[in-house]
Each structure stands twice: as structure tokens, then as C-alpha cells.
Motif scaffolding. Structure first.
Motif, PDB file in Angstrom:
ATOM      1  N   ASP A  71      -4.195  14.448  -2.559  1.00  0.00           N
ATOM      2  CA  ASP A  71      -4.425  13.586  -3.714  1.00  0.00           C
ATOM      3  C   ASP A  71      -5.369  12.441  -3.371  1.00  0.00           C
ATOM      4  O   ASP A  71      -6.031  11.892  -4.246  1.00  0.00           O
ATOM      5  CB  ASP A  71      -3.104  12.998  -4.225  1.00  0.00           C
ATOM      6  CG  ASP A  71      -2.257  14.045  -4.933  1.00  0.00           C
ATOM      7  OD1 ASP A  71      -2.820  15.085  -5.312  1.00  0.00           O
ATOM      8  OD2 ASP A  71      -1.051  13.824  -5.092  1.00  0.00           O
ATOM      9  N   GLY A  72      -5.404  12.081  -2.083  1.00  0.00           N
ATOM     10  CA  GLY A  72      -6.310  11.029  -1.638  1.00  0.00           C
ATOM     11  C   GLY A  72      -5.903   9.630  -2.059  1.00  0.00           C
ATOM     12  O   GLY A  72      -6.712   8.711  -2.062  1.00  0.00           O
ATOM     13  N   GLU A  73      -4.627   9.424  -2.404  1.00  0.00           N
ATOM     14  CA  GLU A  73      -4.174   8.121  -2.889  1.00  0.00           C
ATOM     15  C   GLU A  73      -3.480   7.300  -1.803  1.00  0.00           C
ATOM     16  O   GLU A  73      -3.006   6.196  -2.073  1.00  0.00           O
ATOM     17  CB  GLU A  73      -3.214   8.305  -4.067  1.00  0.00           C
ATOM     18  CG  GLU A  73      -3.854   8.989  -5.272  1.00  0.00           C
ATOM     19  CD  GLU A  73      -2.862   9.197  -6.402  1.00  0.00           C
ATOM     20  OE1 GLU A  73      -1.657   8.905  -6.198  1.00  0.00           O
ATOM     21  OE2 GLU A  73      -3.280   9.649  -7.478  1.00  0.00           O
ATOM     22  N   TYR A  74      -3.388   7.801  -0.603  1.00  0.00           N
ATOM     23  CA  TYR A  74      -2.624   7.124   0.439  1.00  0.00           C
ATOM     24  C   TYR A  74      -3.526   6.295   1.345  1.00  0.00           C
ATOM     25  O   TYR A  74      -4.656   6.671   1.648  1.00  0.00           O
ATOM     26  CB  TYR A  74      -1.850   8.149   1.266  1.00  0.00           C
ATOM     27  CG  TYR A  74      -0.816   8.892   0.451  1.00  0.00           C
ATOM     28  CD1 TYR A  74       0.417   8.319   0.180  1.00  0.00           C
ATOM     29  CD2 TYR A  74      -1.097  10.144  -0.082  1.00  0.00           C
ATOM     30  CE1 TYR A  74       1.360   8.977  -0.593  1.00  0.00           C
ATOM     31  CE2 TYR A  74      -0.165  10.816  -0.858  1.00  0.00           C
ATOM     32  CZ  TYR A  74       1.062  10.228  -1.114  1.00  0.00           C
ATOM     33  OH  TYR A  74       1.989  10.869  -1.885  1.00  0.00           O
ATOM     34  N   ARG A  85       0.716  -1.079  13.817  1.00  0.00           N
ATOM     35  CA  ARG A  85      -0.226   0.045  13.878  1.00  0.00           C
ATOM     36  C   ARG A  85      -0.598   0.526  12.479  1.00  0.00           C
ATOM     37  O   ARG A  85      -1.759   0.857  12.210  1.00  0.00           O
ATOM     38  CB  ARG A  85       0.360   1.174  14.708  1.00  0.00           C
ATOM     39  CG  ARG A  85       0.412   0.863  16.210  1.00  0.00           C
ATOM     40  CD  ARG A  85       1.120   1.975  16.971  1.00  0.00           C
ATOM     41  NE  ARG A  85       1.210   1.686  18.388  1.00  0.00           N
ATOM     42  CZ  ARG A  85       0.414   2.216  19.327  1.00  0.00           C
ATOM     43  NH1 ARG A  85      -0.549   3.063  18.955  1.00  0.00           N
ATOM     44  NH2 ARG A  85       0.573   1.919  20.591  1.00  0.00           N
ATOM     45  N   VAL A  86       0.370   0.594  11.594  1.00  0.00           N
ATOM     46  CA  VAL A  86       0.102   1.021  10.221  1.00  0.00           C
ATOM     47  C   VAL A  86      -0.852   0.038   9.545  1.00  0.00           C
ATOM     48  O   VAL A  86      -1.818   0.432   8.884  1.00  0.00           O
ATOM     49  CB  VAL A  86       1.417   1.141   9.421  1.00  0.00           C
ATOM     50  CG1 VAL A  86       1.136   1.254   7.919  1.00  0.00           C
ATOM     51  CG2 VAL A  86       2.206   2.349   9.899  1.00  0.00           C
ATOM     52  N   ASN A  87      -0.589  -1.257   9.717  1.00  0.00           N
ATOM     53  CA  ASN A  87      -1.461  -2.266   9.111  1.00  0.00           C
ATOM     54  C   ASN A  87      -2.874  -2.210   9.686  1.00  0.00           C
ATOM     55  O   ASN A  87      -3.860  -2.410   8.971  1.00  0.00           O
ATOM     56  CB  ASN A  87      -0.866  -3.657   9.310  1.00  0.00           C
ATOM     57  CG  ASN A  87       0.380  -3.877   8.470  1.00  0.00           C
ATOM     58  OD1 ASN A  87       0.527  -3.275   7.404  1.00  0.00           O
ATOM     59  ND2 ASN A  87       1.284  -4.721   8.940  1.00  0.00           N
ATOM     60  N   GLY A 127       9.371  -0.231   3.300  1.00  0.00           N
ATOM     61  CA  GLY A 127       9.671  -0.782   1.982  1.00  0.00           C
ATOM     62  C   GLY A 127       9.887  -2.278   2.034  1.00  0.00           C
ATOM     63  O   GLY A 127       9.418  -3.017   1.157  1.00  0.00           O
ATOM     64  N   GLU A 128      10.580  -2.754   3.070  1.00  0.00           N
ATOM     65  CA  GLU A 128      10.822  -4.191   3.219  1.00  0.00           C
ATOM     66  C   GLU A 128       9.520  -4.947   3.491  1.00  0.00           C
ATOM     67  O   GLU A 128       9.418  -6.142   3.213  1.00  0.00           O
ATOM     68  CB  GLU A 128      11.825  -4.436   4.339  1.00  0.00           C
ATOM     69  CG  GLU A 128      13.244  -3.986   3.986  1.00  0.00           C
ATOM     70  CD  GLU A 128      14.194  -4.105   5.158  1.00  0.00           C
ATOM     71  OE1 GLU A 128      13.720  -4.369   6.292  1.00  0.00           O
ATOM     72  OE2 GLU A 128      15.416  -3.908   4.959  1.00  0.00           O
ATOM     73  N   ALA A 129       8.533  -4.235   4.032  1.00  0.00           N
ATOM     74  CA  ALA A 129       7.231  -4.847   4.287  1.00  0.00           C
ATOM     75  C   ALA A 129       6.329  -4.788   3.061  1.00  0.00           C
ATOM     76  O   ALA A 129       5.167  -5.199   3.121  1.00  0.00           O
ATOM     77  CB  ALA A 129       6.558  -4.152   5.470  1.00  0.00           C
ATOM     78  N   GLY A 130       6.853  -4.244   1.960  1.00  0.00           N
ATOM     79  CA  GLY A 130       6.098  -4.229   0.706  1.00  0.00           C
ATOM     80  C   GLY A 130       5.305  -2.964   0.449  1.00  0.00           C
ATOM     81  O   GLY A 130       4.493  -2.929  -0.478  1.00  0.00           O
ATOM     82  N   MET A 169       0.851  -1.195   0.000  1.00  0.00           N
ATOM     83  CA  MET A 169       0.000   0.000   0.000  1.00  0.00           C
ATOM     84  C   MET A 169       0.880   1.237   0.000  1.00  0.00           C
ATOM     85  O   MET A 169       2.078   1.182   0.287  1.00  0.00           O
ATOM     86  CB  MET A 169      -0.929  -0.005   1.213  1.00  0.00           C
ATOM     87  CG  MET A 169      -0.233   0.050   2.551  1.00  0.00           C
ATOM     88  SD  MET A 169      -1.410  -0.111   3.915  1.00  0.00           S
ATOM     89  CE  MET A 169      -0.297  -0.272   5.302  1.00  0.00           C
ATOM     90  N   LYS A 170       0.267   2.364  -0.293  1.00  0.00           N
ATOM     91  CA  LYS A 170       0.993   3.627  -0.423  1.00  0.00           C
ATOM     92  C   LYS A 170       0.852   4.449   0.854  1.00  0.00           C
ATOM     93  O   LYS A 170      -0.257   4.646   1.356  1.00  0.00           O
ATOM     94  CB  LYS A 170       0.452   4.405  -1.623  1.00  0.00           C
ATOM     95  CG  LYS A 170       1.315   5.585  -2.041  1.00  0.00           C
ATOM     96  CD  LYS A 170       0.777   6.193  -3.326  1.00  0.00           C
ATOM     97  CE  LYS A 170       1.591   7.390  -3.774  1.00  0.00           C
ATOM     98  NZ  LYS A 170       1.028   7.993  -5.001  1.00  0.00           N
TER      99      LYS A 170
END
Length: 224
Positions: free
Chosen positions: A42-45, A111-113, A21-24, A1-2
Motif C-alpha cells: 500500500d506504501g502508507e507505512y 532505531r524506528v525514529n 502506541g505509547e510513543a504516538g 506515524m504508521k
């Protein structure tokens, strides 16, 4: 994901970029609140990771501005400001989570996931368009037929509300409550005077009037 990352410390920024990055994940990293706002609209994140202490526009007011503009991307404050009042202030500003530095890499990823798994919130339009009239809710600018129109803050708020209800009749009561936050009618000509000035700026010198008076009902901005 971005993911969008706001972090001005080079070493910390590079470590987080490598970890994600290592987590994809794909990471766009910026160092100022202004750049974070520009990219986030941009709303793409999938997630925003924001440091509170950066030069210029800091992370907290940047997030407040994004939330005010309708950007609802899940946001995590990652910061050394870790007092209880700091965390409360961050959450009240619109953050969805708060993680103090120094942090464990595994916890940041978790937390991000978790934020990315949250059900998406209905997209909020940041640019309103009616005929040849364009209102940018982030930049707070108005353009008609390529011509910039300068509005006072209350005039801009009035136009924004009408454009959100384009083609509909908006009553005096609706305007008083939603534009002026009056829950009663003060029996003044505040609406009429602001509407007159707004019309003078939005419709004057253009071949077609967009703002219309609906007798006995209120006002409408023509969406056709």
C-alpha cells in the motif's frame, strides 16, 4: 506515524504494539510474511518491523519480494537470528537496520525514529497501466480489458520493461541489456520470437494493437 509489524509471537507482538502506541505511533500487526507483503504494498507505512522467523513465508524472503517489487519503505529486522552472517544476509536482502532479540525498548524506538527521519526515496509504481492493459508488478499478473493474460516469466519481464517506457522506442540493444542481461548482441532471434509470442497474447482478440514495430529502430508500446 504508521508502522507495519510482522511478529508471530503474541506476547512480543503485544509488547511492541503497546510500546509504539505509547510513543504516538499507529501499528498494523500481522503474523505472516504473506500478510506483510499485502499490507506493505500500500506504501502508507513509515517503517516496516519484520521478524525473520514466522510461519509460512518468512520475513527475509518477504522483504526480498517487496524490494523486487519496488517497495522502498525503510525496514528493520527484529529477530533472534543475530549472528554476523544473519545480519549480513538481512541487510543484503534489503533491510535498512537490524536489531537482535532480546532488545531494549528505548533502542527500538530510537532505531524506528531514525529510519523514519531518512529522506524519502522516490516512489516506485507497483502497478503499470497502458490504455486498457494493467500489469501488477507485485502479484506478477497482467490483465487487459478485464481479461487475464497468462505470460511466461521472460514475456512478463519484456512487457514490464516496455510498459515502463510506454510511448518510447526501445531498441534491440536496450532489450538485450535490460531484459536478457546481455551486454553484447548474440545475433539470435530471441527478441523477435519472444515479441511475437507476447503480441499474440497481448493484442490478439483485441480491437487495437498496443505493441508496435518501429522500422529500423525497435519496438514501442502505444501509450495514447
Amino acid at each position: 506515524m504508521k508502522i507495519l509489524l510482522l511478529e508471530d509471537d503474541r506476547e512480543t507482538r503485544e509488547n511492541i504494539e503497546r510500546l509504539l502506541g505509547e510513543a504516538g505511533h499507529v501499528v498494523d500487526a500481522v503474523t505472516t510474511g504473506q500478510d506483510a507483503m499485502f499490507h506493505a504494498t500500500d506504501g502508507e507505512y513509515a517503517v516496516l518491523i519484520l521478524d525473520r522467523m514466522v510461519p509460512g513465508l518468512a520475513g527475509l524472503p518477504a522483504l526480498k519480494a517487496l524490494r523486487a517489487a519496488g517497495v522502498r519503505t525503510p525496514a528493520l529486522f527484529l529477530t533472534a537470528m543475530n549472528g554476523v552472517e544473519d545480519r549480513v544476509e538481512g541487510l543484503e536482502a534489503g533491510a535498512d537496520d537490524y536489531l537482535a532479540k532480546p532488545f531494549a525498548a528505548s533502542e527500538l524506538l530510537a532505531r524506528v525514529n531514525a529510519l523514519a527521519r531518512r529522506p524519502p526515496i522516490a516512489e516506485v509504481t507497483t502497478v503499470l497501466v497502458v490504455a486498457d492493459l494493467v500489469l501488477d508488478r507485485v502479484k506478477r499478473t497482467v490483465v487487459r480489458a478485464g481479461q487475464r493474460i497468462d505470460l511466461q516469466p521472460q514475456e512478463l519481464k519484456l512487457l514490464e520493461y516496455m510498459m515502463l517506457h510506454a510511448g518510447e522506442v526501445v531498441t534491440r540493444a536496450m532489450l538485450l541489456e535490460n531484459v536478457w542481461s546481455f551486454h553484447f548482441d548474440p545475433r539470435t532471434n530471441v527478441i523477435e520470437s519472444h515479441m511475437s509470442r507476447l503480441r499474440g497474447k497481448v493484442d490478439r482478440d483485441f480491437p487495437r494493437d498496443l505493441i508496435q514495430t518501429v522500422r529500423g529502430a525497435g519496438y514501442r508500446i502505444d501509450a495514447d
